[in-house]
Design a protein around this motif. Structure first.
Motif, PDB file in Angstrom:
ATOM      1  N   THR A 110       0.794  -1.229   0.000  1.00  0.00           N
ATOM      2  CA  THR A 110       0.000   0.000   0.000  1.00  0.00           C
ATOM      3  C   THR A 110       0.825   1.278   0.000  1.00  0.00           C
ATOM      4  O   THR A 110       0.311   2.338  -0.362  1.00  0.00           O
ATOM      5  N   GLY A 111       2.080   1.194   0.442  1.00  0.00           N
ATOM      6  CA  GLY A 111       2.894   2.390   0.548  1.00  0.00           C
ATOM      7  C   GLY A 111       2.562   3.241   1.749  1.00  0.00           C
ATOM      8  O   GLY A 111       2.993   4.398   1.838  1.00  0.00           O
ATOM      9  N   HIS A 112       1.812   2.707   2.709  1.00  0.00           N
ATOM     10  CA  HIS A 112       1.419   3.442   3.903  1.00  0.00           C
ATOM     11  C   HIS A 112       2.054   2.811   5.143  1.00  0.00           C
ATOM     12  O   HIS A 112       2.549   1.686   5.114  1.00  0.00           O
ATOM     13  N   THR A 113       2.017   3.560   6.242  1.00  0.00           N
ATOM     14  CA  THR A 113       2.546   3.075   7.505  1.00  0.00           C
ATOM     15  C   THR A 113       1.532   2.149   8.172  1.00  0.00           C
ATOM     16  O   THR A 113       0.341   2.448   8.224  1.00  0.00           O
ATOM     17  N   VAL A 114       2.011   1.021   8.690  1.00  0.00           N
ATOM     18  CA  VAL A 114       1.164   0.003   9.311  1.00  0.00           C
ATOM     19  C   VAL A 114       1.605  -0.202  10.750  1.00  0.00           C
ATOM     20  O   VAL A 114       2.799  -0.272  11.036  1.00  0.00           O
ATOM     21  N   SER A 115       0.639  -0.282  11.654  1.00  0.00           N
ATOM     22  CA  SER A 115       0.939  -0.498  13.078  1.00  0.00           C
ATOM     23  C   SER A 115       0.061  -1.609  13.637  1.00  0.00           C
ATOM     24  O   SER A 115      -1.082  -1.785  13.196  1.00  0.00           O
ATOM     25  N   LEU A 116       0.599  -2.309  14.616  1.00  0.00           N
ATOM     26  CA  LEU A 116      -0.158  -3.293  15.379  1.00  0.00           C
ATOM     27  C   LEU A 116       0.021  -2.984  16.851  1.00  0.00           C
ATOM     28  O   LEU A 116       1.121  -2.670  17.295  1.00  0.00           O
ATOM     29  N   ALA A 117      -1.077  -3.028  17.610  1.00  0.00           N
ATOM     30  CA  ALA A 117      -1.028  -2.751  19.041  1.00  0.00           C
ATOM     31  C   ALA A 117      -1.927  -3.733  19.774  1.00  0.00           C
ATOM     32  O   ALA A 117      -2.817  -4.347  19.181  1.00  0.00           O
ATOM     33  N   ARG A 118      -1.683  -3.855  21.067  1.00  0.00           N
ATOM     34  CA  ARG A 118      -2.563  -4.656  21.912  1.00  0.00           C
ATOM     35  C   ARG A 118      -2.862  -3.874  23.186  1.00  0.00           C
ATOM     36  O   ARG A 118      -2.147  -2.935  23.530  1.00  0.00           O
ATOM     37  N   LEU A 119      -3.923  -4.262  23.858  1.00  0.00           N
ATOM     38  CA  LEU A 119      -4.278  -3.612  25.112  1.00  0.00           C
ATOM     39  C   LEU A 119      -3.464  -4.199  26.260  1.00  0.00           C
ATOM     40  O   LEU A 119      -3.365  -5.419  26.392  1.00  0.00           O
ATOM     41  N   GLU A 120      -2.890  -3.324  27.061  1.00  0.00           N
ATOM     42  CA  GLU A 120      -2.261  -3.725  28.322  1.00  0.00           C
ATOM     43  C   GLU A 120      -2.809  -2.782  29.382  1.00  0.00           C
ATOM     44  O   GLU A 120      -2.405  -1.624  29.465  1.00  0.00           O
ATOM     45  N   GLY A 121      -3.752  -3.271  30.156  1.00  0.00           N
ATOM     46  CA  GLY A 121      -4.433  -2.410  31.107  1.00  0.00           C
ATOM     47  C   GLY A 121      -5.213  -1.344  30.353  1.00  0.00           C
ATOM     48  O   GLY A 121      -5.923  -1.635  29.394  1.00  0.00           O
ATOM     49  N   PRO A 122      -5.053  -0.078  30.732  1.00  0.00           N
ATOM     50  CA  PRO A 122      -5.802   0.980  30.067  1.00  0.00           C
ATOM     51  C   PRO A 122      -5.104   1.566  28.846  1.00  0.00           C
ATOM     52  O   PRO A 122      -5.545   2.568  28.300  1.00  0.00           O
ATOM     53  N   GLU A 123      -4.005   0.954  28.409  1.00  0.00           N
ATOM     54  CA  GLU A 123      -3.192   1.542  27.339  1.00  0.00           C
ATOM     55  C   GLU A 123      -3.138   0.660  26.100  1.00  0.00           C
ATOM     56  O   GLU A 123      -3.156  -0.570  26.182  1.00  0.00           O
ATOM     57  N   ALA A 124      -3.058   1.323  24.955  1.00  0.00           N
ATOM     58  CA  ALA A 124      -2.743   0.648  23.704  1.00  0.00           C
ATOM     59  C   ALA A 124      -1.233   0.688  23.543  1.00  0.00           C
ATOM     60  O   ALA A 124      -0.635   1.774  23.510  1.00  0.00           O
ATOM     61  N   VAL A 125      -0.607  -0.479  23.485  1.00  0.00           N
ATOM     62  CA  VAL A 125       0.851  -0.575  23.386  1.00  0.00           C
ATOM     63  C   VAL A 125       1.210  -0.995  21.966  1.00  0.00           C
ATOM     64  O   VAL A 125       0.749  -2.029  21.476  1.00  0.00           O
ATOM     65  N   TYR A 126       2.032  -0.191  21.304  1.00  0.00           N
ATOM     66  CA  TYR A 126       2.418  -0.471  19.917  1.00  0.00           C
ATOM     67  C   TYR A 126       3.506  -1.544  19.894  1.00  0.00           C
ATOM     68  O   TYR A 126       4.581  -1.374  20.480  1.00  0.00           O
ATOM     69  N   LEU A 127       3.219  -2.642  19.205  1.00  0.00           N
ATOM     70  CA  LEU A 127       4.148  -3.765  19.123  1.00  0.00           C
ATOM     71  C   LEU A 127       4.894  -3.800  17.796  1.00  0.00           C
ATOM     72  O   LEU A 127       6.019  -4.297  17.719  1.00  0.00           O
TER      73      LEU A 127
END
Length: 269
Positions: A110-127
Motif C-alpha cells: 500500500t505504501g502506507h505506515t502500518v501499526s499493530l497494538a494490543r491492550l495492556e491495562g488501560p493503554e494501547a501498546v504499539y508492538l
C-alpha cells in the motif's frame, strides 16, 4: 511381531517400503529451521538438510502452499502455523514476531505506515510499526503507550471489551486525565464504540495529529476473540477510499485475518 524381554508383544521396526520418503524429506527441511536459523536461503536449506536443491525447492513450495513456510523474495522462514504440528521454535515467537511479516507485506503493497497494538491495562501498546519513519509530529514507535481511547487502533479494541472491563477503563486515570479532541463525554465514546462494532472498523482524522488519517480494524484469533488492533496511516488528503468498498480496507482486513489465523495462545502470554 517381536517379543520383548518382559514378554510383551511389540511391533517390528518398519521396513523401507513402509516409509514415505517425501514426508521424511519434508520433516528434514522443517528441522533445519530453529532459534539460530530463523530464515534461510534455498541453498542454505538444501545444504543443512542434505537434500538436493531441486527437491528442496519443491518441498519448500509445498510447505508454502500449506501455509507453514513463507518467502520474502530471498529467504524462507517458518510461519506460526507450524504450531499446529507442535513445532517448538514457533511457540517461542511473540505476537509482534508473528505479526511483523504480515505488517511489512501490507506496508509494501500500500505504501502506507502500518501499526499493530494490543491492550495492556488501560493503554494501547504499539508492538509493530513499519513504513514511513516519521509520518506525524507525535512520535509513535514500538513500545509507545497511549490511553486506549485516543488512537483509532485503541478504540477498535475497546469496542469489543466486555462491559465490565470497559466500565473499569472509563473509571481509570488514563481515560479521565487524557481528554480526546473529538470525544468529550463517556456517552460520545459509547456511541462511537457502538458504531465501530457495527462497521467492523474505526476511522479517524486529525485526532492524534492534525495531518494524520488512520483506519483501524480488530485482529481476532481463531476463536473470534479480539487480541490486537491493526491500523494503516497516511497524511490527511492522501488516503484512498477507506470504507468497506475500498482496496485499502480490503488489504487491511485481509492482513488482520492472516495475523489472526497465525496467532496461538502462546503468543499472547
Amino acid at each position: 511381531m517381536a517379543e520383548s524381554i518382559t514378554g510383551e508383544v511389540q511391533a517390528a521396526p518398519p521396513s523401507a517400503r513402509d516409509l514415505v520418503q517425501s514426508l521424511q524429506r519434508g520433516l528434514a527441511v522443517i528441522r533445519v529451521f530453529g532459534a539460530g536459523n530463523p530464515a534461510l536461503t534455498l541453498d542454505q536449506v538444501a545444504a543443512r538438510s542434505g537434500i538436493s536443491r531441486s527437491a528442496t525447492r519443491r518441498l519448500l513450495r509445498t510447505l508454502m502452499a500449506a501455509g507453514h513456510i513463507r518467502f520474502d523474495g530471498h529467504r524462507f522462514a517458518p510461519t506460526a502455523r507450524l504450531l499446529d504440528l507442535g513445532y517448538p521454535q514457533q511457540s517461542r515467537l511473540s505476537l509482534a514476531e508473528v505479526a511483523r511479516p504480515h505488517c511489512e507485506s501490507l506496508a509494501h503493497r500500500t505504501g502506507h505506515t502500518v501499526s499493530l497494538a494490543r491492550l495492556e491495562g488501560p493503554e494501547a501498546v504499539y508492538l509493530v510499526r513499519v513504513g514511513l519513519p516519521r509520518l506525524m509530529d507525535v512520535s509513535i514507535d514500538v513500545g509507545t503507550r497511549l490511553p486506549a481511547h485516543l488512537p483509532a487502533i485503541g478504540r477498535v479494541m475497546l469496542a469489543w471489551l466486555p462491559e465490565r472491563e470497559l466500565a473499569e477503563y472509563l473509571a481509570s486515570d488514563a481515560y479521565r486525565d487524557n481528554p480526546a479532541r473529538t470525544l468529550q463525554t463517556q456517552e460520545e465514546l459509547y456511541e462511537q464504540l457502538e458504531q465501530i462494532r457495527a462497521n467492523g472498523w474505526c476511522r479517524s482524522s486529525g485526532e492524534l495529529d492534525a495531518g494524520l488519517s488512520t483506519l483501524a480494524v480488530p485482529v481476532r484469533d481463531r476463536s473470534g476473540n479480539v487480541v490486537a488492533g491493526l491500523n494503516i496511516s497516511t497524511h490527511t488528503g492522501e488516503e484512498e477510499l477507506w470504507d468497506e468498498t475500498g482496496k485499502i480496507f480490503h488489504h487491511l482486513s485481509e492482513c488482520a485475518a492472516a495475523i489472526g489465523s497465525d496467532v496461538h495462545p502462546a503468543h499472547l502470554s
